[in-house]
Every structure is written in C-alpha cells, then in structure tokens.
Scaffold this motif. Structure first.
Motif, PDB file in Angstrom:
ATOM      1  N   GLY A 109      -2.408 -10.222  26.096  1.00  0.00           N
ATOM      2  CA  GLY A 109      -1.966  -8.993  25.441  1.00  0.00           C
ATOM      3  C   GLY A 109      -0.467  -8.768  25.497  1.00  0.00           C
ATOM      4  O   GLY A 109       0.312  -9.721  25.536  1.00  0.00           O
TER       5      GLY A 109
ATOM      6  N   SER B 204      -5.181  -7.968  24.350  1.00  0.00           N
ATOM      7  CA  SER B 204      -5.195  -8.718  23.085  1.00  0.00           C
ATOM      8  C   SER B 204      -6.597  -8.634  22.479  1.00  0.00           C
ATOM      9  O   SER B 204      -7.534  -8.154  23.103  1.00  0.00           O
ATOM     10  N   VAL B 205      -6.690  -9.128  21.237  1.00  0.00           N
ATOM     11  CA  VAL B 205      -7.978  -9.194  20.543  1.00  0.00           C
ATOM     12  C   VAL B 205      -8.513 -10.610  20.778  1.00  0.00           C
ATOM     13  O   VAL B 205      -7.821 -11.581  20.463  1.00  0.00           O
TER      14      VAL B 205
ATOM     15  N   VAL C 199      -9.879 -14.156  20.371  1.00  0.00           N
ATOM     16  CA  VAL C 199     -10.050 -15.101  19.249  1.00  0.00           C
ATOM     17  C   VAL C 199     -10.107 -16.520  19.836  1.00  0.00           C
ATOM     18  O   VAL C 199      -9.848 -16.719  21.016  1.00  0.00           O
TER      19      VAL C 199
ATOM     20  N   GLY D  76       4.042 -18.847  15.637  1.00  0.00           N
ATOM     21  CA  GLY D  76       4.258 -17.643  14.828  1.00  0.00           C
ATOM     22  C   GLY D  76       3.506 -16.414  15.316  1.00  0.00           C
ATOM     23  O   GLY D  76       3.634 -15.348  14.718  1.00  0.00           O
ATOM     24  N   ALA D  77       2.741 -16.517  16.415  1.00  0.00           N
ATOM     25  CA  ALA D  77       1.995 -15.334  16.891  1.00  0.00           C
ATOM     26  C   ALA D  77       2.970 -14.217  17.273  1.00  0.00           C
ATOM     27  O   ALA D  77       2.770 -13.050  16.936  1.00  0.00           O
ATOM     28  N   GLY D  78       4.051 -14.595  17.952  1.00  0.00           N
ATOM     29  CA  GLY D  78       5.047 -13.604  18.356  1.00  0.00           C
ATOM     30  C   GLY D  78       5.735 -12.993  17.138  1.00  0.00           C
ATOM     31  O   GLY D  78       6.051 -11.794  17.125  1.00  0.00           O
TER      32      GLY D  78
ATOM     33  N   GLY E 138       0.623 -13.661  25.204  1.00  0.00           N
ATOM     34  CA  GLY E 138      -0.413 -14.514  24.608  1.00  0.00           C
ATOM     35  C   GLY E 138      -1.770 -13.843  24.691  1.00  0.00           C
ATOM     36  O   GLY E 138      -1.913 -12.660  24.365  1.00  0.00           O
ATOM     37  N   LYS E 139      -2.775 -14.592  25.166  1.00  0.00           N
ATOM     38  CA  LYS E 139      -4.154 -14.045  25.216  1.00  0.00           C
ATOM     39  C   LYS E 139      -4.283 -12.851  26.164  1.00  0.00           C
ATOM     40  O   LYS E 139      -5.278 -12.125  26.136  1.00  0.00           O
TER      41      LYS E 139
ATOM     42  N   THR F  80       5.279  -9.929  25.173  1.00  0.00           N
ATOM     43  CA  THR F  80       4.021 -10.498  24.693  1.00  0.00           C
ATOM     44  C   THR F  80       3.542 -11.567  25.676  1.00  0.00           C
ATOM     45  O   THR F  80       4.326 -12.373  26.179  1.00  0.00           O
TER      46      THR F  80
ATOM     47  N   ASN G 298      -0.940  -6.533  18.131  1.00  0.00           N
ATOM     48  CA  ASN G 298      -1.673  -7.570  18.876  1.00  0.00           C
ATOM     49  C   ASN G 298      -2.707  -8.236  17.973  1.00  0.00           C
ATOM     50  O   ASN G 298      -2.932  -9.444  18.045  1.00  0.00           O
TER      51      ASN G 298
ATOM     52  N   ARG H  99      14.792 -20.784  23.600  1.00  0.00           N
ATOM     53  CA  ARG H  99      14.235 -22.141  23.537  1.00  0.00           C
ATOM     54  C   ARG H  99      14.977 -22.985  24.562  1.00  0.00           C
ATOM     55  O   ARG H  99      16.158 -23.308  24.364  1.00  0.00           O
TER      56      ARG H  99
ATOM     57  N   THR I 260      -3.095 -16.873  15.238  1.00  0.00           N
ATOM     58  CA  THR I 260      -3.420 -18.066  16.043  1.00  0.00           C
ATOM     59  C   THR I 260      -4.671 -18.789  15.558  1.00  0.00           C
ATOM     60  O   THR I 260      -4.955 -19.893  16.002  1.00  0.00           O
TER      61      THR I 260
ATOM     62  N   PRO J 129      -8.021 -19.645  19.439  1.00  0.00           N
ATOM     63  CA  PRO J 129      -6.778 -20.089  18.788  1.00  0.00           C
ATOM     64  C   PRO J 129      -6.775 -21.572  18.460  1.00  0.00           C
ATOM     65  O   PRO J 129      -7.335 -22.376  19.212  1.00  0.00           O
TER      66      PRO J 129
HETATM   67  P1  ATP Z   1       5.962 -17.432  19.705  1.00  0.00           P
HETATM   68  O1  ATP Z   1       7.315 -17.504  20.370  1.00  0.00           O
HETATM   69  O2  ATP Z   1       5.123 -18.627  19.913  1.00  0.00           O
HETATM   70  O3  ATP Z   1       5.964 -16.952  18.295  1.00  0.00           O
HETATM   71  P2  ATP Z   1       5.378 -15.485  21.686  1.00  0.00           P
HETATM   72  O4  ATP Z   1       5.311 -16.232  22.968  1.00  0.00           O
HETATM   73  O5  ATP Z   1       6.533 -14.658  21.380  1.00  0.00           O
HETATM   74  O6  ATP Z   1       5.074 -16.408  20.476  1.00  0.00           O
HETATM   75  P3  ATP Z   1       2.677 -14.691  22.150  1.00  0.00           P
HETATM   76  O7  ATP Z   1       2.647 -13.957  23.407  1.00  0.00           O
HETATM   77  O8  ATP Z   1       2.166 -16.084  22.131  1.00  0.00           O
HETATM   78  O9  ATP Z   1       4.112 -14.550  21.530  1.00  0.00           O
HETATM   79  O10 ATP Z   1       1.814 -13.916  21.060  1.00  0.00           O
HETATM   80  C1  ATP Z   1       2.155 -12.650  20.525  1.00  0.00           C
HETATM   81  C2  ATP Z   1       0.943 -11.759  20.520  1.00  0.00           C
HETATM   82  O11 ATP Z   1      -0.095 -12.390  19.744  1.00  0.00           O
HETATM   83  C3  ATP Z   1       0.348 -11.533  21.913  1.00  0.00           C
HETATM   84  O12 ATP Z   1       0.937 -10.417  22.533  1.00  0.00           O
HETATM   85  C4  ATP Z   1      -1.121 -11.323  21.594  1.00  0.00           C
HETATM   86  O13 ATP Z   1      -1.373  -9.983  21.251  1.00  0.00           O
HETATM   87  C5  ATP Z   1      -1.351 -12.219  20.373  1.00  0.00           C
HETATM   88  N1  ATP Z   1      -1.888 -13.526  20.822  1.00  0.00           N
HETATM   89  C6  ATP Z   1      -1.193 -14.667  21.045  1.00  0.00           C
HETATM   90  N2  ATP Z   1      -2.003 -15.649  21.513  1.00  0.00           N
HETATM   91  C7  ATP Z   1      -3.244 -15.115  21.553  1.00  0.00           C
HETATM   92  C8  ATP Z   1      -4.536 -15.611  21.939  1.00  0.00           C
HETATM   93  N3  ATP Z   1      -4.700 -16.846  22.369  1.00  0.00           N
HETATM   94  N4  ATP Z   1      -5.588 -14.757  21.847  1.00  0.00           N
HETATM   95  C9  ATP Z   1      -5.439 -13.494  21.409  1.00  0.00           C
HETATM   96  N5  ATP Z   1      -4.257 -12.970  21.030  1.00  0.00           N
HETATM   97  C10 ATP Z   1      -3.173 -13.757  21.109  1.00  0.00           C
END
Ligand code: ATP
Length: 314
Positions: free
Chosen positions: A229, A243-244, A246, A253-255, A226-227, A224, A290, A165, A297, A248
């Motif tokens: 993958g 990724s799948v 969606v 909490g996605a990570g 985000g969208k 990771t 994923n 952070r 999200t 968002p």
């Molecule tokens: P955080 O620190 O916010 O918890 P992060 O940055 O560690 O998250 P992200 O990469 O945002 O993690 O998300 C983790 C996983 O969730 C991604 O690898 C992906 O598979 C899925 N994901 C996140 N955002 C999306 C999205 N917009 N659409 C589809 N899948 C998503």
C-alpha cells in the motif's frame, strides 16, 4: 479542472522479451514509450484529466513514435521540443516477480531548453516534477530549475517525485539528495518509494523519515510500498492506506499510475494548495490512486496498462 504540466524525461523502453532474462542474455526487445513524468502525463489524461508534457526527444523515428503515443493518449505536446541528439533509450529486463533492471543510453531528454513564455500557462494550473534524469545535469536540469521557480512565482500546486535510480547515480547518492532538497522544500506533494524516503531523510523508520522530510518543507508525503500500500503523512497525521490485492505481472509504471491518479483527483479541486489540511479527503484519494497502481501491475508495459475511469470505477 486544472491542467497538470509534467516535466522531465520521455524515452524509449526496450523491454527484454523473456521474463527472467538478465540484460546480458536478452536477445529480443520490444519498443515501448516510457519515462516516469511522461507516464504520469498519460495516466492523468487516460482518466479524463488535462495534462501537458514538457520535455525533449530526438528528430528521429523514436522521437516521432513517442510524440505519437502521447498525442494518442490525449496529452498536450505543444511544449515538447525536438533535438538533433538521438532520443533517450532505456533497456529494461523483467524478473519473474515483475521487478526490473535498467540500462540507460541518455540522449535528447537532457537537451530541453527553458522557455520563459511557458510560465504564463502555469497560472491557475499544477505542475509535476519527475526527476529520474532531470537532476543529472545539462540543459534539462537548468530548465527544470527555472520552471520550478516559475511555478513558485505563480503560486501553483507543486508535485515532486525524485525517481531515484541507483544505477544512474552510482556512488553519488548524497549529491542526488542535495539536488532534491530545494524541490522538497516547497512541494505541496512528494511521492517517494521506501528507499527514497530513507535515503533522503537518513532515517530507517518510516514515521521518522516522513517527519524529517516534513521539516525539510514537504507538505503531503506519499510513500508507495508496492503490495503493502501507501504510507501517507500530512498535517501531523499518518496512515498506511492498504493496496488492492492483484496478481502482478509487471510493476513498471505502478508508481506513475499512482501519482497520475492522485494528481488527476487533485486537479478537480478548487484550491489544491490547501489539500494538506484535509486528511480524510487525502486518504480517500490515496485509496483510489492505490487502485490505479494495482491495475497497472496486472498488464505488461507502463502506458498500455494505465486504467481509464471505467476500469478505476469497477
Ligand atoms: P515505480 O518506480 O516502479 O513506478 P514505485 O516503486 O514508485 O513504482 P510502487 O510502490 O511499486 O511504486 O507502486 C505504487 C502503488 O501501486 C503502490 O502504492 C500500490 O498501491 C500499487 N501497487 C504496486 N504494486 C502492487 C502489487 N503488487 N499489488 C497491489 N498493488 C500494488
């Protein structure tokens, strides 16, 4: 099935009610349980796995609330400590694209004291180190180091997520990287964001970044995106697992859902410590993780939107 011990911070997220508000303008906040390693512990138990949380909250109503949430989610909280310091608070605003802005008011999470008796419980299980606040100093950082050493002596599967952070480390990114290195050195699994992988390796290119981090010792690396993958790297193989799709509304909490789901699957294995050699299996597990991240999200909040097995399998 192995139990996954998750160590680090458990805190209150006060989420600004209106999307698009910056924190200076926010008026109403909703109280939610948060803290990355605590979210991971819930993600695992929500899917039917066994998880335990190791951390510290205050002897105040917020601490009670947090414990209630974890217990309601089936997390073993017998190792959670209470301190006279107030429970750690994070104030969060959500932008319209679902991205976040944080302010931390740090309290009890840093008071965690090491307990040498806990090590016995590690045997035959797994551990996840989520480091958002843990490497910032205080008793928690010491306890963290001791538990890491205990995990090494018990020869168990070690997972590490640095949870960088920028607003917590300000101009001390180099110090943060130095503090991560010992954890990366022996980790079976490291989960990074793109920013973290680049920061830690000093390389912009993802392949090069992962190769540098493997040289530091990490066996499995999941970045990771985000969208876009997850970039997976292990035993000389790399792939981006898509990724799948969606729509968002809140990426909080996605990570954590991702790593929780991955750890849940790994906890079913007889010998998790050899997983890095089975790339096809890893790829399959990351595709499932994923999906867990994507589902998370589509609803507001971290813990509330974590999938159970039904949601994951539909
Ligand atoms: P955080 O620190 O916010 O918890 P992060 O940055 O560690 O998250 P992200 O990469 O945002 O993690 O998300 C983790 C996983 O969730 C991604 O690898 C992906 O598979 C899925 N994901 C996140 N955002 C999306 C999205 N917009 N659409 C589809 N899948 C998503």
């Amino acid at each position: 099935m192995k139990k996954v011990f998750c160590i680090g911070e458990l805190l209150i997220d006060f989420v600004a009610e209106k999307q698009g508000n910056d924190l200076s303008k926010a008026v109403e906040f909703t109280k939610k349980a948060g803290g990355a390693p605590a979210n991971v512990s819930c993600a695992i138990s929500r899917l039917g796995g066994q998880s335990a949380f190791i951390g510290c909250v205050g002897h105040d109503p917020f601490g009670k609330f947090l414990l209630d949430v974890l217990i309601d989610n089936g997390v073993d909280c017998s190792l959670v400590q209470r301190s006279d310091t107030f429970t750690t608070l994070a104030f969060v605003s959500l932008a319209e694209d679902g991205e976040r802005d944080f302010v931390f008011s740090r309290g009890a999470d840093m008071e965690l004291q090491y307990d040498p008796e806990v090590k016995k419980e590690f045997k035959g299980n797994m551990i996840h180190f989520g480091a958002a606040t843990a490497l910032l100093g205080g008793p928690l950082e010491k306890a963290y180091g001791h538990y890491y050493f205990d995990a090494l002596t018990q020869d168990i599967f070690i997972s590490f997520d640095p949870n960088y952070r920028g607003d917590l480390w300000k101009n001390k990114a180099e110090k943060f990287v130095m503090k991560c290195l010992p954890y990366i050195e022996k980790a079976h699994l490291c989960k990074f964001s793109l920013e973290e992988a680049q920061l830690i390796s000093g390389k912009d290119d993802l392949e090069e970044a992962c190769s540098a981090i493997h040289e530091m010792g990490a066996r499995i690396i999941a970045v990771t995106l985000g969208k876009d993958g997850t970039f997976l790297s292990s035993s000389g193989h790399t792939i981006t697992v898509p990724s799948v799709p969606v729509t968002p509304v809140d990426t909080t909490g996605a990570g954590d859902a991702f790593i929780g789901c991955l750890l849940f699957q790994i906890s079913q294995l007889e010998k998790p410590t050899t997983l890095s050699q089975d790339f096809p299996l890893l790829q399959k597990m990351v595709a499932t993780a994923n999906k867990a991240g994507a589902i998370t999200t589509t609803n507001y909040g971290a813990i509330e939107s974590l999938p159970d097995l039904n949601a994951l399998n539909t």
